[in-house]
Write a protein that holds these residues in place. Structure first.
Motif, short mmCIF file in Angstrom:
data_model
loop_
_atom_site.label_atom_id
_atom_site.label_comp_id
_atom_site.label_asym_id
_atom_site.label_seq_id
_atom_site.Cartn_x
_atom_site.Cartn_y
_atom_site.Cartn_z
N HIS A 186 -12.11 -45.69 -51.19
CA HIS A 186 -12.02 -45.87 -49.74
C HIS A 186 -10.59 -45.81 -49.25
CE1 HIS A 186 -16.04 -47.28 -50.54
NE2 HIS A 186 -16.30 -47.41 -49.26
N GLY A 187 -10.43 -45.36 -48.01
CA GLY A 187 -9.18 -45.48 -47.30
C GLY A 187 -9.41 -46.34 -46.06
N TYR A 188 -8.35 -46.56 -45.29
CA TYR A 188 -8.56 -47.32 -44.05
C TYR A 188 -7.77 -46.72 -42.91
CZ TYR A 188 -4.03 -49.73 -44.66
OH TYR A 188 -2.69 -50.02 -44.81
N GLY A 214 -22.70 -51.72 -45.73
CA GLY A 214 -22.97 -51.24 -47.09
C GLY A 214 -21.80 -50.43 -47.62
N GLY A 215 -21.89 -49.12 -47.54
CA GLY A 215 -20.83 -48.26 -48.06
C GLY A 215 -19.53 -48.32 -47.30
N HIS A 216 -19.56 -48.77 -46.07
CA HIS A 216 -18.33 -48.84 -45.30
C HIS A 216 -18.38 -50.05 -44.36
CE1 HIS A 216 -21.22 -46.10 -43.28
NE2 HIS A 216 -20.90 -46.82 -42.23
N MET A 217 -17.27 -50.36 -43.73
CA MET A 217 -17.28 -51.48 -42.79
C MET A 217 -16.12 -51.38 -41.82
SD MET A 217 -15.87 -54.85 -44.77
CE MET A 217 -14.23 -54.86 -45.51
N LEU A 218 -16.30 -52.08 -40.72
CA LEU A 218 -15.25 -52.22 -39.70
C LEU A 218 -14.94 -53.71 -39.60
CD1 LEU A 218 -13.81 -50.56 -37.34
CD2 LEU A 218 -15.67 -51.39 -35.87
N ILE A 219 -13.66 -54.06 -39.45
CA ILE A 219 -13.32 -55.45 -39.19
C ILE A 219 -12.38 -55.49 -37.98
CG2 ILE A 219 -13.55 -56.08 -41.63
CD1 ILE A 219 -10.47 -56.39 -41.68
N ALA A 220 -12.25 -56.67 -37.36
CA ALA A 220 -11.31 -56.81 -36.23
C ALA A 220 -10.69 -58.20 -36.25
CB ALA A 220 -12.01 -56.57 -34.90
N LEU A 221 -9.35 -58.26 -36.05
CA LEU A 221 -8.63 -59.53 -35.98
C LEU A 221 -7.93 -59.61 -34.62
CD1 LEU A 221 -8.68 -58.86 -39.21
CD2 LEU A 221 -6.93 -60.65 -39.30
N PRO A 222 -7.91 -60.82 -34.04
CA PRO A 222 -7.32 -60.99 -32.70
C PRO A 222 -5.79 -60.94 -32.72
CG PRO A 222 -7.96 -63.12 -33.60
CD PRO A 222 -8.43 -62.09 -34.58
N ASN A 223 -5.22 -60.43 -31.62
CA ASN A 223 -3.77 -60.43 -31.42
C ASN A 223 -3.40 -61.35 -30.27
OD1 ASN A 223 -3.20 -58.37 -33.34
ND2 ASN A 223 -4.02 -56.87 -31.89
N GLN A 224 -2.14 -61.76 -30.21
CA GLN A 224 -1.70 -62.67 -29.15
C GLN A 224 -1.78 -62.04 -27.76
OE1 GLN A 224 2.17 -64.20 -30.71
NE2 GLN A 224 1.10 -66.15 -30.39
N ASP A 225 -1.72 -60.71 -27.67
CA ASP A 225 -1.81 -60.06 -26.36
C ASP A 225 -3.27 -59.85 -25.95
OD1 ASP A 225 -2.75 -58.01 -27.90
OD2 ASP A 225 -1.17 -56.58 -27.38
N LYS A 226 -4.18 -60.52 -26.64
CA LYS A 226 -5.62 -60.49 -26.34
C LYS A 226 -6.31 -59.17 -26.69
CE LYS A 226 -5.22 -64.43 -23.44
NZ LYS A 226 -5.51 -65.17 -22.24
N THR A 231 -9.93 -52.38 -38.22
CA THR A 231 -9.69 -51.55 -39.39
C THR A 231 -11.02 -51.01 -39.90
OG1 THR A 231 -7.87 -53.03 -39.95
CG2 THR A 231 -8.51 -51.43 -41.61
N LEU A 232 -11.08 -49.68 -39.98
CA LEU A 232 -12.27 -49.02 -40.53
C LEU A 232 -12.01 -48.73 -42.00
CD1 LEU A 232 -15.00 -47.49 -40.29
CD2 LEU A 232 -13.64 -45.45 -39.71
#
Lengths: 444, 444
Positions: A186-188, A214-226, A231-232
């Motif tokens: 995998h890459g991102y 399953g084979g892939h995923m997306l994640i999200a983290l909050p930033n201070q600027d809302k 990341t895929l």
């Protein structure tokens, strides 16, 4: 001999270590090929967000940075799972009051460099270390402004220069140096969910969002600027892969199929997708971490890992913390300090590398599985009843400083026990007090 | 595009492959940094002896070299074990008529180069490849005589340039290249048992001699001049190690304690010991074996292994043999040839690497163990009764061309069965016809 400390790399671990060593009265010189991030030209670096947890925080506290940290971190109390249909499920990471922290790599790095500068650490930005002569720890540095080469002899040379470390590269040319680099399939790619039209977070900010597919995923983290940094994680090749996403239509169809609720929140999806690079995910092992005398690797230079346990930075900061404690213990006996550091730390570095690879499967796959979620609930209840006897693996890694190798081993025992338990009890409510007691007894 | 084949390295595998490719009508150019071994200045290379067995012989036969080979090889029909007390035990390698061959690396290499030269292969000795440009397979070669650099573009570029391959090194700089180098704790040193005063072999010539001593071991292979080349395998560090053998007295005391019968046959022991280098033992894995188009690694460049199964050269020659067969199959479709070669051959390369590491434990330790020897006898009897159903692991590896990965897997199954068998029957004579039939039935 020159007794000054030279650190290669003014990234996160190098900068933190410089503060800790300066606190012990060392004169520290930093060499970094990138420009000064405090300058106006800076801040275009990697936008990646990191999940700072107990081990990293402990090291920052030792550097007197606990308060500064609170001002730049956003607490995340659990995972927010997004189903394809857009249904949300929240899984707390630990007990009430336990959380991990979303911090911007760039902001944290700037903070560390500013703090180091107030402690008389001397910085040489845009100075690229081209080579190292290990026998006397001479570094050969190019000043990017003048292109002049300069030689510096270090009393103690520390390679905090990341996964493609120049110091490690020099060690690789010495006899009998064990080394491996292994890439996953995998890459991102990073994408952005901006703040909403009303200037607020577009999703729950106090969670790490996951779209497990399953084979892939997306994640999200909050930033201070809302905003959120997404990341895929996707295979390079195969049926569903980066190589199959060649046109705007491909990308939209893919997101529409797997991440429809995220698609509606990423206005510049196709621009981001084709502008931002696809990055690799590598695990690096090596040993020893020192050659001859008075040099040592730490952080990614010694043990780069994949990001799926959120422990890369935490492990690197824990390296700094442990190195600093061993400096207090061994004083001027640098050989003894380095010998104990690498001997005791290597098994933990190997363990977190393995855990990080395992957790990819858990994050992208198992977290969406009912039996797995029920098991997590049973383990949470075990932890509530026996907080010193049954600490879940994620909790050991994230909220304690139990050595990674010990956490991995205990986690394996828990796995074997829970496999048996889940054959007998499929749901938490089926367990009696006596059942819980029996389970814990098996671990001890 | 230039359609010529360029091979880096005129060692054993490169030279053999050049013959096979020349037989298919290819124009082949060899670049080798060492001097021409046919010259007067040559022959001071590594004196190491190699154990040539079925896979290697098959490849040499394909090159028309079976007869030449018989003139330089000494058959070894089994292991001759030496106890500390000097007692000898002979263990046949296979059934009657099965043997492996002691050949000198230097003599075999010279033979291959001479044969290649008669087939219009063009040799460039003392030409060092300094770098490779992978996108168009340009090699940058330094002529050691004139120090002039020269660029050569290859139609097909083959890296047969050994464990420290320049072609692999170029591949390592490309994205997502998996690589590992792992050294074992032992090194080796060569020593010589000369011909006896009467001009004869000082020991039985048709055996591979082993002095197994647990943590370390000595072996000896016969040479055509009636000497033996001995190799001491010993840890670098620890209680019994190279670092503990600092003086002539240390060496003599060590040999007197562990190898008294060998000591009496090595007249120049301490001279040899302190003059000859101590060499490392490395296992190298990498993948892919090709980058972009029309280049490929083979032999040690793709998969260096430790010498304890006597399969390093045999695996490399089998690479050549398989590559040559795939060339016939795919013709001018070089991409398809390389793709099938690396995909099918990689699991076998990994398997023999693992088997070679395992066999060190067997050679230095288990071969002196009574239960192990009895097990070997039971397996030999199984093989005698069911020659197509129960082929012992050593036989599969050494006397067949069953793919290494398949041999490894079958060997594991046999291990599990034999562990159970040895609990029930400690001696061969206790087994009935029915018992043998039952054991074989469990494997199938």
């Amino acid at each position: 001999m020159n007794q000054d400390v030279v650190i290669l790399g003014a990234g996160l671990s190098g900068s933190l270590l410089s503060i800790l060593l300066a606190q012990q009265g060392k004169q520290v010189h930093m060499y970094e090929k990138r420009p000064d991030p405090r300058g106006a030209a800076a801040s275009q670096g990697r936008s990646i967000n990191l999940a700072l947890s107990h081990r990293g925080i402990q090291a920052l506290e030792q550097a007197g940075l606990a308060d500064s940290l609170r001002q730049i971190a956003i607490p995340m109390h659990g995972r927010m799972m997004h189903s394809v249909e857009g249904a949300l499920t929240f899984q707390p990471y630990g007990t009430a009051g336990q959380y991990i922290n979303s911090v911007s790599r760039g902001v944290l790095n700037r903070l560390l460099i500013e703090q180091a500068a107030t402690r008389q650490v001397s910085f040489h930005f845009e100075h690229t270390c081209e080579d190292v002569h290990l026998v006397d720890n001479t570094i050969f540095v190019r000043d990017e402004a003048t292109q002049k080469m300069q030689e510096v002899i270090a009393g103690l040379l520390i390679g905090a220069d990341g996964a493609f470390s120049v110091l490690r590269n020099a060690m690789q040319k010495t006899p009998r140096f064990d080394y491996s680099q292994h890439y996953i399939a995998h890459g991102y790619k990073e994408l952005t969910i901006p703040a909403s039209a009303t200037g607020d977070f577009a999703m729950e900010p106090h969670a790490l969002h996951i779209w497990p597919r399953g084979g892939h995923m997306l994640i999200a983290l909050p930033n201070q600027d809302k905003s959120f940094t997404c990341t895929l994680f996707l295979a390079y090749e195969g049926n569903e892969s980066f190589e199959k996403l060649q046109t705007e239509e491909d990308v939209l169809a893919f997101f529409n199929r797997y991440f429809p609720d995220a698609l509606s929140l990423i206005p510049h999806l196709t621009d981001d997708f084709f502008t931002n690079p696809t990055s690799d995910l590598v695990t690096i092992h090596c040993y020893p971490w020192s050659r001859y005398h008075h040099n040592v690797l730490l952080g990614d230079a010694a043990h780069a890992i994949v990001p799926f346990y959120g422990q890369g930075m935490n492990a690197a900061f824990e390296d700094c913390h442990i190195f600093n404690k061993l400096l207090t213990k061994h004083g001027t006996d640098t050989d003894a300090l380095i010998a104990e550091f690498q001997r005791t730390r290597k098994p933990d570095a190997d363990a977190i590398a393995e855990l990080a690879l395992q957790n990819f499967v858990e994050m992208r796959d198992k977290v969406a599985d009912d039996a797995f979620l029920e098991r997590k609930k049973i383990e949470a209840e075990l932890y509530r009843r026996y907080p010193n006897q049954w600490i879940p693996l994620y909790t050991m890694v994230t909220f304690t400083d139990i050595p990674y190798a010990e956490a991995l081993e205990t986690g394996r025992k828990q796995d074997r026990i829970m496999e048996e338990v889940m054959k007998e009890f499929t749901h938490l409510i089926a367990l009696t007090d006596q059942d819980f007691e029996n389970i814990v007894a098996r671990l001890l």
